[in-house]
Design an enzyme around this catalytic site. Sequence first.
Site, PDB file in Angstrom:
ATOM      1  N   HIS A   1      -5.553  15.736  33.622  1.00  0.00           N
ATOM      2  CA  HIS A   1      -4.849  17.011  33.649  1.00  0.00           C
ATOM      3  C   HIS A   1      -5.698  18.122  34.251  1.00  0.00           C
ATOM      4  O   HIS A   1      -6.910  18.170  34.098  1.00  0.00           O
ATOM      5  CB  HIS A   1      -4.425  17.403  32.229  1.00  0.00           C
ATOM      6  CG  HIS A   1      -5.584  17.539  31.282  1.00  0.00           C
ATOM      7  ND1 HIS A   1      -6.235  18.731  31.082  1.00  0.00           N
ATOM      8  CD2 HIS A   1      -6.224  16.622  30.502  1.00  0.00           C
ATOM      9  CE1 HIS A   1      -7.209  18.560  30.207  1.00  0.00           C
ATOM     10  NE2 HIS A   1      -7.223  17.281  29.838  1.00  0.00           N
ATOM     11  N   ASP A   2      -5.050  19.007  34.956  1.00  0.00           N
ATOM     12  CA  ASP A   2      -5.649  20.246  35.452  1.00  0.00           C
ATOM     13  C   ASP A   2      -6.809  20.021  36.419  1.00  0.00           C
ATOM     14  O   ASP A   2      -7.678  20.876  36.550  1.00  0.00           O
ATOM     15  CB  ASP A   2      -6.116  21.121  34.285  1.00  0.00           C
ATOM     16  CG  ASP A   2      -4.975  21.429  33.326  1.00  0.00           C
ATOM     17  OD1 ASP A   2      -4.123  22.250  33.666  1.00  0.00           O
ATOM     18  OD2 ASP A   2      -4.936  20.823  32.238  1.00  0.00           O
TER      19      ASP A   2
ATOM     20  N   GLY B   1     -10.452  15.984  32.497  1.00  0.00           N
ATOM     21  CA  GLY B   1      -9.684  17.192  32.748  1.00  0.00           C
ATOM     22  C   GLY B   1     -10.493  18.303  33.379  1.00  0.00           C
ATOM     23  O   GLY B   1     -11.700  18.426  33.147  1.00  0.00           O
TER      24      GLY B   1
END
Length: 309
Positions: free
Chosen positions: A155-156, A173
């Site tokens: 994520h991200d 992340g």
Amino acid sequence: MSSLFFSSSRRPLSVALRRFTLCRFSSIVTYATEEEKSRFIHPSSVVHPNAILGEGVSIGPFCTIGPFAKLGRACQLYPGSHIFGNTELGDNCILMTVHILSSGAVIGDDLPGQTVVGRNNVFGHHAVIGVKCQDMKYKVIGDNNLIMGSCHIAHDCKVGNNNILANSTLLAGHVVVEDYAHTAGGIVVHQFCRIGSYSFIGGGSVVSQDVPKYIIVSGERAELRGLNLEGLRRRGFSAVEIKSLRAAYRKIFMPTDTSSGNIEDRLSQVEQHEDLGLFPAVSSMVQSIRDSFAENRRGICKFRSWSGS
């Protein structure tokens, strides 16, 4: 005589009814556009009717496309590939697989957030991109990247352009990968780390801090191993630029003078050097190192004061 009269009177009515029926039927039937004809979707695949597919998209067997997916022109999904959530693929992206019985790449997830992928990217089998977006933000991948089999981009993350991530490269992340970086197989990158442009990460490395531009790191706890000389040559850096980068690297990480001070002092010395300070590549490397020591960053991978070149 009467039969002739009735047959002649019914003929205009039957013609009118036939014309009316044809008009109603033609208003209901939808014809495939040229763009739709250029696509291929295997019957075993599940494509949501709300998904947006560009011209020339090819979807192989046993694939899944969610309702919020958007695929650019000429994207190719090999068997067993899946795209979920609010995911956008640019033109000419390819999701690979080994054979029809294995799993292809998986991009996106049915959670808040968005995954944006640029053009001309290749994703290997079992690659997982942007699944479980716990911070509900964006996963961004640029253009012309090769992301090989069993890679994971969490994520991200932000991945730039023209990168090569070899098999089983795992990014936690909030990792940032700049441009023209290259990883060998089986590496792990800690969350919030930054991988600089033109850098190289050796196979099996565990990266827990930033990798500055132009530098090779490797090791169970990755350490600086010198400049990525071969990578710089392949990317068109001149002999003079490479020589200046080597000189700057030695001054920063391999000082011969015990009074050279700490790393910030040595960075300033390189910036103020009458020759080295003139090269944009040297200034870029110095800035990359300095940025890694900002308050919200993790610093750079460990370095040693080696003797020799």
